[in-house]
Design an enzyme around this catalytic site. Structure first.
Site, PDB file in Angstrom:
ATOM      1  N   ASP A  62       1.242  -0.983  -0.022  1.00  0.00           N
ATOM      2  CA  ASP A  62      -0.166   0.556   0.039  1.00  0.00           C
ATOM      3  C   ASP A  62       0.694   1.596  -0.318  1.00  0.00           C
ATOM      4  OD1 ASP A  62      -2.508   1.946   0.464  1.00  0.00           O
ATOM      5  OD2 ASP A  62      -2.666   0.904   2.046  1.00  0.00           O
TER       6      ASP A  62
ATOM      7  N   ASN B  44     -10.797  -2.760  -5.611  1.00  0.00           N
ATOM      8  CA  ASN B  44     -10.065  -1.977  -6.949  1.00  0.00           C
ATOM      9  C   ASN B  44     -10.293  -0.997  -8.211  1.00  0.00           C
ATOM     10  OD1 ASN B  44      -6.585  -2.517  -5.839  1.00  0.00           O
ATOM     11  ND2 ASN B  44      -7.542  -1.457  -5.099  1.00  0.00           N
TER      12      ASN B  44
HETATM   13  C1  FPP Z   1      -2.200  -0.116  -4.144  1.00  0.00           C
HETATM   14  O1  FPP Z   1      -1.331   1.317  -3.695  1.00  0.00           O
HETATM   15  C2  FPP Z   1      -1.754  -0.440  -5.170  1.00  0.00           C
HETATM   16  C3  FPP Z   1      -2.078  -0.910  -5.206  1.00  0.00           C
HETATM   17  C4  FPP Z   1      -3.886  -1.297  -5.460  1.00  0.00           C
HETATM   18  C5  FPP Z   1      -1.607  -1.671  -6.467  1.00  0.00           C
HETATM   19  C6  FPP Z   1      -0.297  -2.702  -6.230  1.00  0.00           C
HETATM   20  C7  FPP Z   1       0.897  -2.611  -7.278  1.00  0.00           C
HETATM   21  C8  FPP Z   1       1.747  -3.038  -7.831  1.00  0.00           C
HETATM   22  C9  FPP Z   1       2.503  -2.150  -6.385  1.00  0.00           C
HETATM   23  C10 FPP Z   1       2.501  -2.262  -9.141  1.00  0.00           C
HETATM   24  C11 FPP Z   1       2.858  -4.035  -9.387  1.00  0.00           C
HETATM   25  C12 FPP Z   1       2.735  -4.945  -9.004  1.00  0.00           C
HETATM   26  C13 FPP Z   1       3.265  -6.044  -9.812  1.00  0.00           C
HETATM   27  C14 FPP Z   1       2.660  -7.503  -9.859  1.00  0.00           C
HETATM   28  C15 FPP Z   1       3.969  -5.793 -10.823  1.00  0.00           C
HETATM   29  P1  FPP Z   1      -2.601   2.728  -3.622  1.00  0.00           P
HETATM   30  O2  FPP Z   1      -2.944   2.699  -4.498  1.00  0.00           O
HETATM   31  O3  FPP Z   1      -3.676   2.320  -3.139  1.00  0.00           O
HETATM   32  O4  FPP Z   1      -1.386   3.993  -2.292  1.00  0.00           O
HETATM   33  P2  FPP Z   1      -2.099   5.136  -2.033  1.00  0.00           P
HETATM   34  O5  FPP Z   1      -2.970   4.685  -0.750  1.00  0.00           O
HETATM   35  O6  FPP Z   1      -1.760   5.678  -1.376  1.00  0.00           O
HETATM   36  O7  FPP Z   1      -3.770   6.282  -2.624  1.00  0.00           O
END
Ligand code: FPP
Length: 242
Positions: free
Chosen positions: A20, A68
């Protein structure tokens, strides 16, 4: 007087991570959220590599949840192309480095071209056994339990399983994670102390670590520290220590 000799506690065999904080990391830099997801993908690579020396045999990462889809269309499609890009770029090295890749989650709603890449990567690495990387895409714990229950009910209806024989050992055989051990340690980055529908059934006895670092800043060193500190704790699975 001799020092008390205590058996060193074994480290976690299965670590699960809620990655996250990509969005906040990018926003803090005045960049679009996808910039953060790309940086997050580079961390994935580093953390997967760090598993073998730490004897973390199973790593399960939450890449995209069933919730998501509610993000903007451009973020969702950006993430989907990032997954495609990651698979295309990493297949060769994952295969060479002995990583067996699996995906969990409902593939039905995913783009056919992505599902093909996922299937091909699973197949290309099926003989590997050094580190088992499981990537959760369109995954939700409740959704997984619901899909598992549906399959179980169909088996009962078909006479393959008796309802009276259903117990705690039965449902896990129908979960997406059926071949994996339960996670020992679940890490969530970015300071949020929530489990957000991740591995609900499987984490019943897991230790949780909530780390303030945003995922794109979560280094191999920090991973080592968190994995190392797991050994300091005693897990009793509800029992009284001997
Ligand atoms: C949460 O951060 C992250 C995600 C929903 C996506 C996770 C994806 C990756 C780490 C990218 C790559 C993965 C692979 C397997 C190649 P957020 O967007 O919710 O962050 P925030 O809470 O700060 O908005």
């Amino acid at each position: 007087m001799s020092m008390a000799t205590e058996e060193p506690q074994k480290g976690p065999r299965h670590v699960a991570i809620i990655m996250d904080g990509n969005g906040r990391w990018a926003q803090a830099k005045g960049r679009p959220r996808l910039f953060g997801h790309h940086a997050g993908a580079r961390r994935v690579k580093e953390i997967v590599r760090a598993c073998k020396p730490l004897e973390v045999k199973y790593l399960t990462i939450f890449a995209f949840s069933t919730e998501n889809w509610k993000r903007t269309q451009s973020e969702v499609s950006g993430l989907m192309s990032l997954f495609r890009q990651y698979i295309r770029k990493e297949t060769r090295s994952l295969k060479a480095e002995g990583v067996r890749v699996r995906f969990i989650g409902d593939r039905v709603q995913l783009d056919k071209s992505l599902v093909k890449l996922m299937n091909d990567l699973e197949e290309a690495t099926a003989e590997n056994d050094l580190v088992h990387l499981t990537i959760a895409i369109n995954y939700g714990g409740r959704d997984e339990v619901a899909r598992a229950t549906k399959r179980l009910a169909k088996d009962v209806a078909a006479g393959k399983l008796s309802a009276d024989d259903v117990d705690e050992e039965t449902l896990p055989k129908y979960l997406d994670t059926r071949v994996l051990p339960d996670p020992d340690l679940v890490i969530r980055t970015s300071g949020e102390a929530r489990i957000s529908n991740f591995l609900l059934w499987q984490s019943a006895y897991a230790e949780y670590e909530f780390i303030n670092t945003l995922w794109p800043d979560f280094s191999e060193d920090e991973f080592k520290k968190v994995v190392g500190s797991f050994g300091q704790r005693k897990r009793r699975f509800g029992a009284v220590p001997a």
